[in-house]
Design a protein around this motif. Structure first.
Motif: not given
Length: 168
Positions: A116-128
């Protein structure tokens, strides 16, 4: 001997002990009691990983392990406390993430597939949110733009808050 796999078999099974083991360079960490079949499987896996591992991953200061044993949250808290710099590779089949870390702070997260083209901070939360797979932290100089823009500790607390709210 730097490429010889080491497996800890111990009664010390807390996350802090596991993280310390991985910090020391252990390839796997098994808590007692454990059955013989599981030991044989884990030894075979460690030997296969050692066979495929490039020589550079045995560098001093490298950390590697299993996400089922050490959470990314604990690992990032450790890296932040130690003010380490490097690349954290996270493999959770079929997903791959690379976290670029400078002085303990996550600066950028690259995903093999950016859902979904996640913004940078959301990419971090996704990986967590990833709970299975493997990680490998390789210390090195990192020169990337700070796309996250927040201290890692704050990001970890915000992720915990979001997770808690989602589980209510």
């Amino acid at each position: 001997l730097a490429r010889t796999p080491v497996i800890f078999l111990t009664t010390l099974t807390g996350e802090a002990e596991r993280l310390k083991g991985y910090q020391l360079g252990v390839d796997d960490y098994l808590g007692k009691p454990i059955d013989e079949q599981q030991v044989a499987e884990r030894v075979a896996q460690a030997l296969e990983r050692a066979r495929r591992r490039p020589a550079s991953s045995a560098d001093r200061g490298a950390l590697s392990g299993d996400l089922a044993m050490v959470s990314l949250t604990s690992l990032l808290a450790f890296v932040e406390a130690e003010r380490r710099s490097g690349a954290l590779l996270v493999l959770s089949d079929p997903r791959i993430a690379t976290l670029h870390i400078v002085d303990g702070q996550v600066r950028r997260v690259d995903l093999s597939d950016n859902p979904k083209g996640l913004p940078p901070i959301e990419r971090l939360y996704h990986v967590l949110d990833w709970k299975t797979g493997r990680f490998e932290f390789g210390p090195r100089e990192v020169e990337v733009e700070d796309e996250i823009g927040m201290p890692t500790g704050f990001c970890l607390m915000e992720h915990a808050r979001r997770t808690d709210e989602a589980n209510r």
